[in-house]
Design an enzyme around this catalytic site. Sequence first.
Site, PDB file in Angstrom:
ATOM      1  N   ASP A  95      -3.235  -2.243  12.739  1.00  0.00           N
ATOM      2  CA  ASP A  95      -3.198  -2.863  11.539  1.00  0.00           C
ATOM      3  C   ASP A  95      -3.801  -4.578  11.478  1.00  0.00           C
ATOM      4  O   ASP A  95      -3.398  -5.259  12.484  1.00  0.00           O
ATOM      5  CB  ASP A  95      -1.920  -3.209  10.778  1.00  0.00           C
ATOM      6  CG  ASP A  95      -1.092  -1.787  10.517  1.00  0.00           C
ATOM      7  OD1 ASP A  95      -2.136  -0.592  10.169  1.00  0.00           O
ATOM      8  OD2 ASP A  95       0.018  -1.710  10.266  1.00  0.00           O
ATOM      9  N   HIS A 124      -1.623   3.414  16.044  1.00  0.00           N
ATOM     10  CA  HIS A 124      -0.773   4.676  15.203  1.00  0.00           C
ATOM     11  C   HIS A 124      -1.650   5.326  14.474  1.00  0.00           C
ATOM     12  O   HIS A 124      -2.798   5.049  13.898  1.00  0.00           O
ATOM     13  CB  HIS A 124       0.218   4.141  14.514  1.00  0.00           C
ATOM     14  CG  HIS A 124      -0.125   2.960  13.452  1.00  0.00           C
ATOM     15  ND1 HIS A 124      -0.467   1.708  13.917  1.00  0.00           N
ATOM     16  CD2 HIS A 124      -0.252   2.929  12.227  1.00  0.00           C
ATOM     17  CE1 HIS A 124      -1.030   1.113  12.735  1.00  0.00           C
ATOM     18  NE2 HIS A 124      -0.486   1.627  11.519  1.00  0.00           N
ATOM     19  N   LYS A 167       1.032  -1.205   0.041  1.00  0.00           N
ATOM     20  CA  LYS A 167      -0.006  -0.049   0.000  1.00  0.00           C
ATOM     21  C   LYS A 167       0.966   1.184   0.106  1.00  0.00           C
ATOM     22  O   LYS A 167       1.612   1.288   0.928  1.00  0.00           O
ATOM     23  CB  LYS A 167      -0.885   0.209   1.174  1.00  0.00           C
ATOM     24  CG  LYS A 167      -1.818   1.171   1.093  1.00  0.00           C
ATOM     25  CD  LYS A 167      -2.840   0.973   2.249  1.00  0.00           C
ATOM     26  CE  LYS A 167      -4.150   2.098   2.272  1.00  0.00           C
ATOM     27  NZ  LYS A 167      -4.049   2.914   3.287  1.00  0.00           N
ATOM     28  N   HIS A 183      -5.591   3.453  14.540  1.00  0.00           N
ATOM     29  CA  HIS A 183      -5.771   2.350  14.024  1.00  0.00           C
ATOM     30  C   HIS A 183      -4.898   1.370  14.653  1.00  0.00           C
ATOM     31  O   HIS A 183      -3.538   1.640  14.494  1.00  0.00           O
ATOM     32  CB  HIS A 183      -6.415   2.289  12.716  1.00  0.00           C
ATOM     33  CG  HIS A 183      -4.968   2.296  11.720  1.00  0.00           C
ATOM     34  ND1 HIS A 183      -4.462   3.513  11.550  1.00  0.00           N
ATOM     35  CD2 HIS A 183      -4.468   1.324  10.888  1.00  0.00           C
ATOM     36  CE1 HIS A 183      -3.693   3.405  10.532  1.00  0.00           C
ATOM     37  NE2 HIS A 183      -3.513   1.946  10.464  1.00  0.00           N
TER      38      HIS A 183
END
Length: 331
Positions: free
Chosen positions: A219, A273, A198, A217
């Site tokens: 991961d 993060h 990404k 959020h």
Amino acid sequence: MEVERIQTLASNQLKELPPHFIRPVNERPENTKAIEGVTVPLISLSQPHHLLMKEIAEAASEWGIFLITDHGISQTLIQRLQEVGKEFFALPQDEKEAHANDPSSGKFEGYGTKMTKNLEEKVEWVDYYFHLMAPTSKVNYDVWPKHPSSYREVTQEYNKEMLRVADKVLELLSEGLGLERKVLKSSLGDEEIEVEMKINMYPPCPQPQLALGVEPHTDMSALTLLIPNEVPGLQVWKDNAWVAVNFLPNALLVHIGDQLQVLSNGKYKSVLHRSLVNKEQMRMSWAVFVAPPHQTVIGPIPSLINDQNPPKFSTKTYAEYRYRKFNKLSQ
């Protein structure tokens, strides 16, 4: 439906942010500044094995994120990877749109921008390109950028390096749990582990103190291996405060993701993060997600569970986990 691209908005020389980008007061960077004098662990892969294993296990337990150096990825390859990513985002808009994804119809790979699901949700200041890199049997090269022409060659070479580094880190994390080296990789699907790229592109933002590039959020993946450009912005949550992650040329950031937190029964922490944006400069990052195949069953590793340490997480397929988390984030 035409999607509002952040890069196009930024090129219009906005003086103020449109309201749907302005975060609630308690989320704004101007009100949630990072603390000073605290740094993310920095670990050299060249040190003796017992020290390396200890440092990585401690960083994964206490922080959920660390920087690694001496990883063996050439500076030239990293520069080429960044160049082809920048070249894609510099293409005319119609060429980029030819690669547009459509998450609403299940087409997640390609060129995208965060889309809202309701009128209350705030939009992140980021465009991105997302695609699978491994295993080869699942890769659809038709969704990879066609321009620049060297994109495929460079990205395939980088994928080989990511697989090598991910193997090394997973082995060290396994040993840090007192397990055999291959246990974590095996639990994640072994040679069928999926590797996703990404590329995040955060254009200059007229009021960065009011916006977020990516909201807080963790991961979904097992591991995230990330290289940013030189523009700061990544912050991690530690001891009830945000900590800014310093840029170190050619160092690789390793994030512990949700799947390793579950497998380790909470010993390793999936790091919370967020990404900030910059008024003058474009920020970019290249995130590689290492994740199990969708039907892999993930739960605490049985040998890590006993009466004193009961399971802290339920066992479910990765597909089920993704569905639950995605829908929770989208509500």
